[in-house]
Design a protein around this motif. Structure first.
Motif, PDB file in Angstrom:
ATOM      1  N   VAL A 170      -3.976   3.904   6.702  1.00 46.67           N
ATOM      2  CA  VAL A 170      -4.114   3.907   5.244  1.00 46.67           C
ATOM      3  C   VAL A 170      -5.431   4.548   4.819  1.00 46.67           C
ATOM      4  O   VAL A 170      -5.506   5.179   3.756  1.00 46.67           O
ATOM      5  CB  VAL A 170      -3.964   2.486   4.657  1.00 46.67           C
ATOM      6  CG1 VAL A 170      -2.588   1.919   4.990  1.00 46.67           C
ATOM      7  CG2 VAL A 170      -5.062   1.554   5.114  1.00 46.67           C
ATOM      8  N   VAL A 215       0.837  -1.202   0.000  1.00 43.79           N
ATOM      9  CA  VAL A 215       0.000   0.000   0.000  1.00 43.79           C
ATOM     10  C   VAL A 215       0.871   1.252   0.000  1.00 43.79           C
ATOM     11  O   VAL A 215       0.635   2.194  -0.779  1.00 43.79           O
ATOM     12  CB  VAL A 215      -0.954   0.002   1.211  1.00 43.79           C
ATOM     13  CG1 VAL A 215      -1.633   1.363   1.359  1.00 43.79           C
ATOM     14  CG2 VAL A 215      -2.005  -1.090   1.061  1.00 43.79           C
ATOM     15  N   ARG A 216       1.883   1.280   0.860  1.00 40.27           N
ATOM     16  CA  ARG A 216       2.759   2.461   0.924  1.00 40.27           C
ATOM     17  C   ARG A 216       3.469   2.690  -0.410  1.00 40.27           C
ATOM     18  O   ARG A 216       3.569   3.831  -0.885  1.00 40.27           O
ATOM     19  CB  ARG A 216       3.785   2.296   2.052  1.00 40.27           C
ATOM     20  CG  ARG A 216       3.189   2.418   3.443  1.00 40.27           C
ATOM     21  CD  ARG A 216       4.272   2.501   4.502  1.00 40.27           C
ATOM     22  NE  ARG A 216       5.022   1.257   4.626  1.00 40.27           N
ATOM     23  CZ  ARG A 216       4.685   0.264   5.444  1.00 40.27           C
ATOM     24  NH1 ARG A 216       3.603   0.358   6.197  1.00 40.27           N
ATOM     25  NH2 ARG A 216       5.431  -0.827   5.518  1.00 40.27           N
TER      26      ARG A 216
END
Length: 230
Positions: free
Chosen positions: A48, A18-19
């Motif tokens: 997130v 995700v990052r």
């Protein structure tokens, strides 16, 4: 170019994906089969979400399938089975399914560094990964260990290291098409994770991806006297 990405699972590997995707400007959705997860999961989910990621907990199979069919890329966390509704739908609709280590391999190849050493096998992966990293460090090489040993490879390839030694599992290798390790080691093969791979042949094919895309000047280490491996 920005992509629509579906990440399956929000543990350590999923969070790293995700990052990475957010950093490159992708539109990210996460699904996780755990309804709420533990405290660490809830904290990660909140972080997130604050960054604009949609997190869907315990989606119905039809919802997971619909999400997978609507994106450009699906990235499953290690251990998510191939029969998962999102993966099955992605394959039906021609959506690429790639593992975190595959994305990391692409990052390293594009940047021209670090060199990747990939270690897999049924037994001994962690030991060999640790020993190989220590040998490189003692020889004066800037080397770090990553992958299934603990730290996501997708994070380690951004370090100022000359070499990353990665322990890679059959779960990760099953969704790998672009990983090109400068050196790879296939230690051994025995029946394992057959609840996931269904057959030993499928398990062996996944393991073989550790060297499937190597070039002529890359190195593969294996036991030529082992009839199963050879």
């Amino acid at each position: 170019m920005a992509r629509r990405v579906l990440v399956i699972g929000l543990a350590v590997t999923g969070a790293a994906v995700v990052r990475y995707c957010l950093d490159r400007g992708d539109d990210v959705t996460v699904i996780d089969d755990r309804p709420d997860g533990d405290a660490a999961w809830r904290e990660t989910a909140e972080q997130v979400r604050a960054a604009g990621v949609e997190v869907v907990a315990a989606p119905e199979p039809s919802h997971a399938a619909a999400l997978a069919a609507s994106v450009d890329l699906v990235v499953p966390s290690p251990g998510v089975p191939e029969r998962h509704a999102a993966i099955a739908a992605a394959r039906r609709h021609g959506v690429p399914v790639r593992s975190e280590i595959d994305l990391a391999g692409e990052v390293a190849a594009t940047a021209g560094r670090p060199a990747l050493v990939a270690v897999t096998g049924t037994n001994g992966k962690t030991t060999v990964t640790t020993l190989a990293t220590d040998m490189l460090v003692r020889a004066g090489v800037r080397a770090v260990a990553a992958g299934n040993i603990g730290r996501p490879l997708l994070e380690a390839v951004h370090d100022d290291a000359a070499v990353v030694v990665a322990e890679v599992s059959s779960f990760q290798l099953a969704f790998t098409e672009h990983l090109v390790p400068r050196a790879a080691a296939l230690l051994n093969l025995g029946p394992d994770h057959l609840d996931w791979h269904r057959t030993f042949e499928a398990y062996a094919r996944a393991k073989a991806n550790v060297f499937a895309h190597q070039r002529g000047d890359d190195v593969l280490v294996f036991n030529a006297d082992d009839p199963v491996v050879a």
